[in-house]
Design an enzyme around this catalytic site. Structure first.
Site, PDB file in Angstrom:
ATOM      1  CB  CYS A 174     -17.540  34.956  75.819  1.00 31.43           C
ATOM      2  SG  CYS A 174     -16.490  33.728  75.040  1.00 31.43           S
ATOM      3  CG  ASP A 187     -23.505  31.263  69.813  1.00 30.75           C
ATOM      4  OD1 ASP A 187     -24.163  32.304  69.664  1.00 30.75           O
ATOM      5  OD2 ASP A 187     -22.269  31.248  69.974  1.00 30.75           O
TER       6      ASP A 187
HETATM    7  O1  LIG Z   1     -16.377  35.625  70.209  1.00 28.54           O
HETATM    8  C1  LIG Z   1     -15.829  35.234  69.177  1.00 28.54           C
HETATM    9  O2  LIG Z   1     -15.303  36.018  68.381  1.00 28.54           O
HETATM   10  C2  LIG Z   1     -15.792  33.767  68.860  1.00 28.54           C
HETATM   11  C3  LIG Z   1     -15.046  33.328  67.777  1.00 28.54           C
HETATM   12  C4  LIG Z   1     -14.991  31.980  67.463  1.00 28.54           C
HETATM   13  C5  LIG Z   1     -15.685  31.052  68.227  1.00 28.54           C
HETATM   14  C6  LIG Z   1     -16.440  31.502  69.317  1.00 28.54           C
HETATM   15  C7  LIG Z   1     -16.513  32.844  69.633  1.00 28.54           C
HETATM   16  N1  LIG Z   1     -17.287  33.286  70.694  1.00 28.54           N
HETATM   17  C8  LIG Z   1     -18.015  32.367  71.492  1.00 28.54           C
HETATM   18  C9  LIG Z   1     -18.872  32.842  72.567  1.00 28.54           C
HETATM   19  O3  LIG Z   1     -18.990  32.165  73.585  1.00 28.54           O
HETATM   20  C10 LIG Z   1     -19.724  34.081  72.433  1.00 28.54           C
HETATM   21  O4  LIG Z   1     -19.933  34.631  73.696  1.00 28.54           O
HETATM   22  C11 LIG Z   1     -21.078  33.709  71.859  1.00 28.54           C
HETATM   23  O5  LIG Z   1     -20.877  33.242  70.566  1.00 28.54           O
HETATM   24  C12 LIG Z   1     -22.030  34.930  71.820  1.00 28.54           C
HETATM   25  O6  LIG Z   1     -21.518  35.974  71.073  1.00 28.54           O
HETATM   26  P1  LIG Z   1     -22.367  37.311  70.864  1.00 28.54           P
HETATM   27  O7  LIG Z   1     -23.530  36.992  70.003  1.00 28.54           O
HETATM   28  O8  LIG Z   1     -21.397  38.241  70.234  1.00 28.54           O
HETATM   29  O9  LIG Z   1     -22.767  37.768  72.242  1.00 28.54           O
END
Ligand SMILES: O=C(O)c1ccccc1NCC(=O)[C@H](O)[C@H](O)COP(=O)(O)O
Length: 204
Positions: free
Chosen positions: A6, A128
């Site tokens: 992502c 999440d």
């Molecule tokens: O990634 C972002 O900044 C974000 C911002 C607002 C809504 C969703 C967002 N990301 C969503 C995702 O699918 C991420 O991959 C997921 O939250 C995991 O993130 P991480 O803990 O940083 O791997």
């Protein structure tokens, strides 16, 4: 094991995700993230993505008209919604021809599964940490009382070093990562993407 990378924003890391065998690539259209890109940029990035790969537009608390407009402009095939949406909103997104992913924090999931245990099964879920995209882990043992339906996706603080262990413990249908494959916040790293996909695939 389904793997989604992502918050992509550059051709070289989209290519790395595809070469590594990712099943889905995500583009953040929610405002205020270091990964936010314009739908026109995503459209260019999606050009070379095979149809078998999910292209996911990520939104957070945005009006559904705006979601549909941006998703259409980008040309994604799937919309991931992170909060505030109603069932009618999901219907509208599906009627417009997009696949959907309903993203819930662990707390939202536990509340929702208590409130509507049947309705929640109508969605492909992504569970999440409280703050999406912040690289925070959460305690997956909290899911044991209410195991999500098959195919659910797990996110939150995953990285190449912990993903296999988390998969073995929580048994999701897929994993989603953003921060854990970045060398600098907001900037994806091709080597980390390759290592993450390989570790997730080797986990079972
Ligand atoms: O990634 C972002 O900044 C974000 C911002 C607002 C809504 C969703 C967002 N990301 C969503 C995702 O699918 C991420 O991959 C997921 O939250 C995991 O993130 P991480 O803990 O940083 O791997």
């Amino acid at each position: 094991m389904f793997v989604k990378i992502c918050g992509l924003s550059e051709p070289v890391t989209v290519e790395a995700a595809l070469d590594a065998g990712a099943d889905a690539v995500g583009f953040v259209f929610a405002p205020g993230s270091p990964r936010t890109i314009d739908p026109s940029v995503a459209r260019e990035l999606i050009r070379g993505v095979p149809e078998t790969v999910l292209t996911v537009g990520v939104f957070r608390k945005q009006p559904i008209d705006e979601v549909l407009r941006m998703a259409t402009e980008a040309g994604v095939n799937t919309v991931q919604l992170h909060g505030g949406e109603t069932l009618a909103d999901f219907e509208r997104v599906r009627e417009a021809g997009f696949g959907t992913i309903r993203a819930l924090s662990i707390d939202e999931y536990l509340r929702e599964v208590e409130r509507d245990p049947v309705g929640i099964r109508a969605h492909r879920l992504l569970i999440d940490a409280p703050m999406p995209g912040a690289g925070e882990v959460f305690d997956t043992t909290e899911l044991q009382a209410h195991p999500p339906q098959d195919g659910w996706l797990l996110a939150g603080g995953l990285n190449p070093n912990n993903v296999a262990e988390v998969i073995r413990a929580a048994r999701p249908g897929g994993v989603d990562v953003s921060s854990g494959v970045e060398a600098v916040r907001g900037q994806k790293d091709a080597a980390l993407i390759r290592a993450f996909v390989a570790a997730a695939r080797a986990a079972i």
